[in-house]
Design an enzyme around this catalytic site. Structure first.
Site, PDB file in Angstrom:
ATOM      1  N   ASP A  92       0.849  -1.184   0.000  1.00 26.22           N
ATOM      2  CA  ASP A  92       0.000   0.000   0.000  1.00 26.22           C
ATOM      3  C   ASP A  92       0.892   1.244   0.000  1.00 26.22           C
ATOM      4  O   ASP A  92       2.113   1.153   0.108  1.00 26.22           O
ATOM      5  CB  ASP A  92      -0.957  -0.017   1.191  1.00 26.22           C
ATOM      6  CG  ASP A  92      -0.235  -0.020   2.524  1.00 26.22           C
ATOM      7  OD1 ASP A  92       0.985   0.196   2.560  1.00 26.22           O
ATOM      8  OD2 ASP A  92      -0.896  -0.240   3.548  1.00 26.22           O
ATOM      9  N   GLY A  94       0.926   3.834   2.097  1.00 25.64           N
ATOM     10  CA  GLY A  94       1.164   4.497   3.375  1.00 25.64           C
ATOM     11  C   GLY A  94       0.132   5.557   3.695  1.00 25.64           C
ATOM     12  O   GLY A  94       0.115   6.097   4.801  1.00 25.64           O
ATOM     13  N   GLY A  95      -0.745   5.859   2.744  1.00 25.04           N
ATOM     14  CA  GLY A  95      -1.715   6.921   2.947  1.00 25.04           C
ATOM     15  C   GLY A  95      -2.690   6.653   4.078  1.00 25.04           C
ATOM     16  O   GLY A  95      -2.995   7.551   4.874  1.00 25.04           O
ATOM     17  N   ASP A 146      -2.839   8.272  -1.909  1.00 24.17           N
ATOM     18  CA  ASP A 146      -4.147   8.922  -1.970  1.00 24.17           C
ATOM     19  C   ASP A 146      -4.500   9.414  -0.582  1.00 24.17           C
ATOM     20  O   ASP A 146      -3.857   9.064   0.407  1.00 24.17           O
ATOM     21  CB  ASP A 146      -5.215   7.951  -2.481  1.00 24.17           C
ATOM     22  CG  ASP A 146      -5.409   6.768  -1.534  1.00 24.17           C
ATOM     23  OD1 ASP A 146      -4.424   6.360  -0.887  1.00 24.17           O
ATOM     24  OD2 ASP A 146      -6.531   6.241  -1.450  1.00 24.17           O
ATOM     25  N   GLN A 195     -11.516   7.070  -5.375  1.00 28.45           N
ATOM     26  CA  GLN A 195     -12.096   7.601  -4.141  1.00 28.45           C
ATOM     27  C   GLN A 195     -13.429   8.274  -4.471  1.00 28.45           C
ATOM     28  O   GLN A 195     -13.924   8.126  -5.576  1.00 28.45           O
ATOM     29  CB  GLN A 195     -11.113   8.566  -3.474  1.00 28.45           C
ATOM     30  CG  GLN A 195      -9.881   7.892  -2.881  1.00 28.45           C
ATOM     31  CD  GLN A 195     -10.180   7.112  -1.607  1.00 28.45           C
ATOM     32  OE1 GLN A 195     -11.302   7.090  -1.093  1.00 28.45           O
ATOM     33  NE2 GLN A 195      -9.166   6.429  -1.070  1.00 28.45           N
ATOM     34  N   GLY A 222     -11.265   3.771   0.289  1.00 24.77           N
ATOM     35  CA  GLY A 222     -12.251   4.526   1.042  1.00 24.77           C
ATOM     36  C   GLY A 222     -13.510   3.766   1.382  1.00 24.77           C
ATOM     37  O   GLY A 222     -14.564   4.374   1.610  1.00 24.77           O
ATOM     38  N   ASP A 272      -7.989  -7.788  -0.002  1.00 24.50           N
ATOM     39  CA  ASP A 272      -7.130  -7.966   1.177  1.00 24.50           C
ATOM     40  C   ASP A 272      -7.916  -7.526   2.397  1.00 24.50           C
ATOM     41  O   ASP A 272      -8.842  -6.718   2.303  1.00 24.50           O
ATOM     42  CB  ASP A 272      -5.849  -7.138   1.064  1.00 24.50           C
ATOM     43  CG  ASP A 272      -6.078  -5.690   1.491  1.00 24.50           C
ATOM     44  OD1 ASP A 272      -5.657  -5.324   2.605  1.00 24.50           O
ATOM     45  OD2 ASP A 272      -6.699  -4.927   0.722  1.00 24.50           O
ATOM     46  N   CYS A 310     -12.557 -28.878   6.683  1.00 24.36           N
ATOM     47  CA  CYS A 310     -11.340 -28.117   6.375  1.00 24.36           C
ATOM     48  C   CYS A 310     -10.108 -29.015   6.316  1.00 24.36           C
ATOM     49  O   CYS A 310      -9.949 -29.930   7.131  1.00 24.36           O
ATOM     50  CB  CYS A 310     -11.146 -27.028   7.425  1.00 24.36           C
ATOM     51  SG  CYS A 310      -9.711 -25.982   7.137  1.00 24.36           S
ATOM     52  N   CYS A 312      -6.912 -27.706   6.507  1.00 24.64           N
ATOM     53  CA  CYS A 312      -5.742 -27.000   7.034  1.00 24.64           C
ATOM     54  C   CYS A 312      -5.061 -27.824   8.125  1.00 24.64           C
ATOM     55  O   CYS A 312      -5.633 -28.783   8.661  1.00 24.64           O
ATOM     56  CB  CYS A 312      -6.147 -25.617   7.552  1.00 24.64           C
ATOM     57  SG  CYS A 312      -6.854 -25.597   9.227  1.00 24.64           S
ATOM     58  N   CYS A 315      -7.002 -28.165  11.423  1.00 23.74           N
ATOM     59  CA  CYS A 315      -8.202 -29.011  11.423  1.00 23.74           C
ATOM     60  C   CYS A 315      -7.928 -30.456  11.034  1.00 23.74           C
ATOM     61  O   CYS A 315      -8.563 -31.369  11.559  1.00 23.74           O
ATOM     62  CB  CYS A 315      -9.239 -28.434  10.453  1.00 23.74           C
ATOM     63  SG  CYS A 315      -9.959 -26.867  10.985  1.00 23.74           S
ATOM     64  N   HIS A 354      -5.751 -21.469  10.233  1.00 21.88           N
ATOM     65  CA  HIS A 354      -7.087 -21.909   9.815  1.00 21.88           C
ATOM     66  C   HIS A 354      -7.830 -20.815   9.062  1.00 21.88           C
ATOM     67  O   HIS A 354      -8.383 -21.058   7.978  1.00 21.88           O
ATOM     68  CB  HIS A 354      -7.921 -22.356  11.009  1.00 21.88           C
ATOM     69  CG  HIS A 354      -9.356 -22.547  10.623  1.00 21.88           C
ATOM     70  ND1 HIS A 354      -9.809 -23.648   9.926  1.00 21.88           N
ATOM     71  CD2 HIS A 354     -10.438 -21.713  10.752  1.00 21.88           C
ATOM     72  CE1 HIS A 354     -11.088 -23.503   9.660  1.00 21.88           C
ATOM     73  NE2 HIS A 354     -11.497 -22.342  10.155  1.00 21.88           N
TER      74      HIS A 354
END
Length: 390
Positions: A92, A94-95, A146, A195, A222, A272, A310, A312, A315, A354
């Site tokens: 990203d 840093g904004g 931004d 934005q 945003g 994300d 699951c 993983c 699990c 998990h």
């Protein structure tokens, strides 16, 4: 370098299947990207990330600039060499972190003056500085600087005029970010960020201007900044599919499993969120059949794993055979409850593994449904399963 190939589209929504080629590898989309703020996904080994199918992770420009600093990162091969991750990385700008400093920062047209939260030093972040930091990091996807438009500040809901002024400054910063990115001959890919707050016409104005700048990819920023869920979903439904179809689309900071499935239907390729790992550290686990709070007393003697479907490590254990298919590996809810009650660090580690596996597997199932032309039925099954309860 960035190449994006559109491999398929759901005829009943804006959902799409794609392949994104970056300098450090290929990413199949739609995809969820685990967040590694300080150069690490908290409590999870890089090997575990690879095993659970992570294709791209995030790093945080602001925090890595603060610590360990650019000299260390430059000497150790950028962020890939520093954290020993050989697949793509998105950073990203840093904004958001600078914006979140509140009274410790002052935003001007030139950039943001602020006091370092680490040692109090007076620092300055501008579009040019952000591009310089991210060039040292050598992230595959670089984000423009931004201004994150808040939904409200100290009880004051952002007005249309305030959202417009913020959006227009972000557009000017987008041009400056692009100019500096090219001046630095950065070989990676720079994304512009849409934005405009909770106003669809401002979002449209922002995305039209950014599309004219011809960025390799675009993000929707945003959202998930304190607004009601209905407003977030409204902007999510409006914006992604209006972005250029031949470019990747990234919805920043979102969100729940339901948000991901609906976001894909709106045309989003990349997601994300800190939710899988942050919630894991608080004993909140995601499963195919709803959410589970492992600290609750009802799990004290429960022999079942977190999610019987699951695969993983938490699990299904080393064999990776879920209980639903006859496996009996993995850790019981009783054991994880015990670890939580004792404050053992293994509890958030297993919970993080998990939750991330759940998110990544969910996106793998999304891609498989799109590939099979079965996305509407998948959405219906997903909603029914999540409503069943654990």
């Amino acid at each position: 370098m960035l190449q994006f190939e559109l491999l398929g589209q759901d005829p009943l929504s804006h959902a799409r299947l794609g392949r994104l080629t970056l300098n450090h590898g290929v990413v199949q989309t739609p995809i969820f990207m685990p967040v590694g703020t300080y150069g690490t996904v908290k409590g999870v080994l890089p090997r575990s990330l690879r095993e659970m199918g992570a294709q791209i992770i995030l790093g945080n420009t602001f925090h890595l600039w603060m610590r360990p600093g650019l000299d260390v990162l430059r000497a150790l091969g950028g962020l890939h060499g520093f954290e020993q991750w050989d697949k793509p990385i998105l950073t990203d700008s840093g904004g958001f972190q600078v914006w979140s400093l509140g009274e410790m920062r002052k935003i001007t047209e030139q950039g943001v003056h602020f006091a370092s939260p680490v040692n109090g030093d007076k620092l300055f972040m501008s579009p040019e500085v952000s591009m310089q930091i991210q060039t040292v990091l050598n992230s595959d996807i670089v984000m423009q600087l931004d201004e994150c438009t808040p939904y409200e500040t100290q009880g004051h809901v952002t007005t249309e005029a305030e959202a417009r002024a913020s959006m227009q400054m972000s557009l000017r910063w987008a041009r400056r970010s692009q100019d500096e990115f090219h001046r630095l001959h950065n070989p990676n890919a720079l994304f512009g960020i849409v934005q405009g707050g909770m106003f669809e016409h401002l979002r449209q104005e922002s995305l039209d201007a950014l599309a004219a700048m011809d960025f390799p990819g675009y993000a929707i920023g945003g959202v998930s900044v304190g607004e009601p869920k209905d407003d977030m979903r409204r902007i999510m439904a409006h914006t992604p599919h209006r972005l250029p179809a031949h470019k990747p689309r990234y919805l920043m900071g979102v969100g729940t499993p339901e948000d991901l499935v609906e976001g894909v239907a709106c045309g989003v390729d990349l997601f994300d969120c800190v939710m899988p790992t942050r919630n894991a550290r608080n004993g909140h686990l995601f499963t195919r059949f709803g959410d589970l709070k492992i600290r609750n007393a009802r799990h004290r003697s429960d022999p079942r794993p977190i999610d019987e479907s699951c695969r993983c490590h938490a699990c299904a254990g080393e064999a990776g055979v879920p209980w639903a298919e006859g496996g009996r590996g993995g850790f019981s809810r009783a054991y994880l409850h015990h670890l939580e009650r004792c404050g053992e660090m293994l509890a958030p580690m297993l919970a993080s593994i998990h939750n991330l596996h759940y998110y990544l597997n969910l996106m793998q199932e999304v891609r498989a449904a799109l590939d099979a032309g079965d996305y509407p039925a998948f959405r219906a099954r997903f909603a029914a399963d999540r409503g069943r309860g654990v």
